[in-house]
Design a protein around this motif. Sequence first.
Motif, PDB file in Angstrom:
ATOM      1  N   ALA A  41       5.215 -13.410  -3.576  1.00  9.83           N
ATOM      2  CA  ALA A  41       3.961 -14.125  -3.822  1.00  9.83           C
ATOM      3  C   ALA A  41       4.068 -14.923  -5.111  1.00  9.83           C
ATOM      4  CB  ALA A  41       2.800 -13.127  -3.913  1.00  9.83           C
ATOM      5  N   ARG A  42       3.219 -15.929  -5.252  1.00 10.77           N
ATOM      6  CA  ARG A  42       3.227 -16.756  -6.461  1.00 10.77           C
ATOM      7  C   ARG A  42       2.730 -15.942  -7.652  1.00 10.77           C
ATOM      8  NH1 ARG A  42      -0.944 -19.277  -8.714  1.00 10.77           N
ATOM      9  NH2 ARG A  42      -2.208 -18.946  -6.852  1.00 10.77           N
ATOM     10  N   PRO A  43       3.478 -15.913  -8.771  1.00  5.11           N
ATOM     11  CA  PRO A  43       3.047 -15.161  -9.949  1.00  5.11           C
ATOM     12  C   PRO A  43       1.711 -15.675 -10.467  1.00  5.11           C
ATOM     13  CG  PRO A  43       5.357 -15.770 -10.148  1.00  5.11           C
ATOM     14  CD  PRO A  43       4.807 -16.525  -8.964  1.00  5.11           C
ATOM     15  N   VAL A  44       0.905 -14.751 -10.959  1.00  4.06           N
ATOM     16  CA  VAL A  44      -0.414 -15.088 -11.492  1.00  4.06           C
ATOM     17  C   VAL A  44      -0.368 -15.047 -13.000  1.00  4.06           C
ATOM     18  CG1 VAL A  44      -2.829 -14.367 -11.604  1.00  4.06           C
ATOM     19  CG2 VAL A  44      -1.569 -14.150  -9.468  1.00  4.06           C
ATOM     20  N   GLY A  45      -1.031 -16.018 -13.612  1.00  3.94           N
ATOM     21  CA  GLY A  45      -1.202 -15.987 -15.062  1.00  3.94           C
ATOM     22  C   GLY A  45      -0.072 -16.622 -15.841  1.00  3.94           C
ATOM     23  N   THR A  46       1.011 -17.052 -15.174  1.00  4.79           N
ATOM     24  CA  THR A  46       2.123 -17.593 -15.932  1.00  4.79           C
ATOM     25  C   THR A  46       1.818 -18.968 -16.489  1.00  4.79           C
ATOM     26  OG1 THR A  46       3.027 -18.442 -13.870  1.00  4.79           O
ATOM     27  CG2 THR A  46       3.846 -16.327 -14.626  1.00  4.79           C
TER      28      THR A  46
ATOM     29  N   SER B 262       0.914  -5.579 -10.919  1.00  4.77           N
ATOM     30  CA  SER B 262       1.266  -6.986 -11.094  1.00  4.77           C
ATOM     31  C   SER B 262       1.566  -7.636  -9.741  1.00  4.77           C
ATOM     32  CB  SER B 262       2.487  -7.111 -12.014  1.00  4.77           C
ATOM     33  OG  SER B 262       2.181  -6.645 -13.307  1.00  4.77           O
ATOM     34  N   ALA B 263       2.335  -6.927  -8.902  1.00  6.28           N
ATOM     35  CA  ALA B 263       2.610  -7.445  -7.566  1.00  6.28           C
ATOM     36  C   ALA B 263       1.332  -7.548  -6.742  1.00  6.28           C
ATOM     37  CB  ALA B 263       3.627  -6.550  -6.860  1.00  6.28           C
ATOM     38  N   ALA B 264       0.446  -6.560  -6.884  1.00  2.00           N
ATOM     39  CA  ALA B 264      -0.805  -6.577  -6.133  1.00  2.00           C
ATOM     40  C   ALA B 264      -1.718  -7.717  -6.577  1.00  2.00           C
ATOM     41  CB  ALA B 264      -1.521  -5.240  -6.284  1.00  2.00           C
ATOM     42  N   VAL B 265      -1.740  -7.995  -7.890  1.00  2.00           N
ATOM     43  CA  VAL B 265      -2.550  -9.114  -8.393  1.00  2.00           C
ATOM     44  C   VAL B 265      -2.090 -10.425  -7.773  1.00  2.00           C
ATOM     45  CG1 VAL B 265      -3.005 -10.505 -10.457  1.00  2.00           C
ATOM     46  CG2 VAL B 265      -3.299  -8.032 -10.541  1.00  2.00           C
TER      47      VAL B 265
ATOM     48  N   THR C 260       0.820  -1.206   0.000  1.00  2.00           N
ATOM     49  CA  THR C 260       0.000   0.000   0.000  1.00  2.00           C
ATOM     50  C   THR C 260       0.856   1.259   0.000  1.00  2.00           C
ATOM     51  OG1 THR C 260      -1.714  -1.204   1.207  1.00  2.00           O
ATOM     52  CG2 THR C 260      -1.866   1.186   1.201  1.00  2.00           C
ATOM     53  N   ALA C 261       2.034   1.202   0.635  1.00  2.00           N
ATOM     54  CA  ALA C 261       2.911   2.375   0.693  1.00  2.00           C
ATOM     55  C   ALA C 261       3.339   2.807  -0.703  1.00  2.00           C
ATOM     56  CB  ALA C 261       4.131   2.073   1.555  1.00  2.00           C
ATOM     57  N   PHE C 262       3.586   1.854  -1.592  1.00  2.00           N
ATOM     58  CA  PHE C 262       4.012   2.190  -2.948  1.00  2.00           C
ATOM     59  C   PHE C 262       2.882   2.870  -3.719  1.00  2.00           C
ATOM     60  CE2 PHE C 262       6.877  -1.259  -1.776  1.00  2.00           C
ATOM     61  CZ  PHE C 262       8.103  -0.678  -2.059  1.00  2.00           C
TER      62      PHE C 262
ATOM     63  N   ALA D 196      -7.457  -5.698 -11.902  1.00  2.00           N
ATOM     64  CA  ALA D 196      -7.367  -6.948 -11.138  1.00  2.00           C
ATOM     65  C   ALA D 196      -7.885  -8.120 -11.959  1.00  2.00           C
ATOM     66  CB  ALA D 196      -8.148  -6.827  -9.832  1.00  2.00           C
ATOM     67  N   GLN D 197      -9.012  -7.933 -12.650  1.00  2.00           N
ATOM     68  CA  GLN D 197      -9.568  -9.009 -13.463  1.00  2.00           C
ATOM     69  C   GLN D 197      -8.685  -9.310 -14.673  1.00  2.00           C
ATOM     70  OE1 GLN D 197     -13.864  -8.465 -14.226  1.00  2.00           O
ATOM     71  NE2 GLN D 197     -13.951  -7.227 -12.374  1.00  2.00           N
TER      72      GLN D 197
END
Length: 374
Positions: A176-181, A107-110, A2-4, A312-313
């Motif tokens: 965190a685990r990457p999403v969508g890879t 991307s990190a937030a997703v 959130t700080a970023f 996000a979607q």
Amino acid sequence: MTAFFAVDGLLFAAWVVRIPDIRNQVSASHGALGLALLCVSAGAVATMPVVSRLCLRYGSRPITVASLALLAVAVPLPAHTHSVPALGGVLLLFGAGYGGANVAMNSAAVEIVSELGRPVMPSFHAGYSLGGLLGAGAGGLLAGTLTAAQWLAAAGLLGLAVTALAGAALLRSPAARPVGTASSSSISSSGSTVAGAGRVLVLLLGLTALCTAYGEGAIADWTTVHLTDDVHAGAQVAAAGYVAYALAMTTGRIGGTWLSVRIGQHRVMLLGGFTAAAGMLLAALAPLVPLALAGFVLVGLGLANLFPLAIAQAGAAGGPRGVALASTLGYGGMLIGPPVIGFLADATSLPLALTTVAAAAAVAALLPLAVRRH
């Protein structure tokens, strides 16, 4: 994380509230200012596909830190320009940092959203809005005390300090685990398209982001100018217009996760788009400051959750490349917004030009219906 988002919003708002000063410094017309502001979005759009590939290769977290550091370094530069071409040049660099930070952060937030299993993206974007609120509020209060150069330099130093502290903590924490890879085979080698049904979904979400970002960019770039020139407000009151908008957006995003769970993400987006459309008509056409401020509040509440939910979607569907594609389309709204509004303002009037934001918000309200079918 959130700080970023908060630093990103603070640095952008720090620049926004001093646009009238910079405009006078470079002696720009509405149209010339619009072309200069175009460079922010041009720099962002050109950088986003590159940053998506860097996120896939090196991870979203280090790229987030690097992009925000670039943004903090770039934010003081507009105050040292004395011509429209020079302003456009430094805004290209500003836009590169801003666009890169938004792809990397989202991307990190997703990835974090996927880990949590809840639609918490609006909460992260609430940090952006809170940062924007603080940047606009402080910038407005100090408008009569600090010059544009002093204020933007202070904002840049603060941004670097927070980025260094938050970055050290972020890079030490487990990734965190990457999403969508897992679906990367459905993404083209250029990193800019997504195949099949996923491509259609991301494109629709990107169009939603485009319409929303058109409105957000218009508010950011033209609110203070509109209130100063058309409603005849003073510098501090003009800054209050963006503060009112940012406060409303922050409030809307803080409640966005709860509301998304309660009534569903698509209904939140539908209602938000129509609320923003009504608010923009009021803000653009009202002759009195209180009415215009009320309109900006409605715009903030309406737009609050459209962009974060769309991104996000898109990230869930396509990972960092999905985020990059939707973000690139989204910031395409900022790309066309400044010159379109600037040229329309020169041809007609700024209030009339701002009504195009209401039309874009109405389209953004309807697009989630198409997304729902996919």
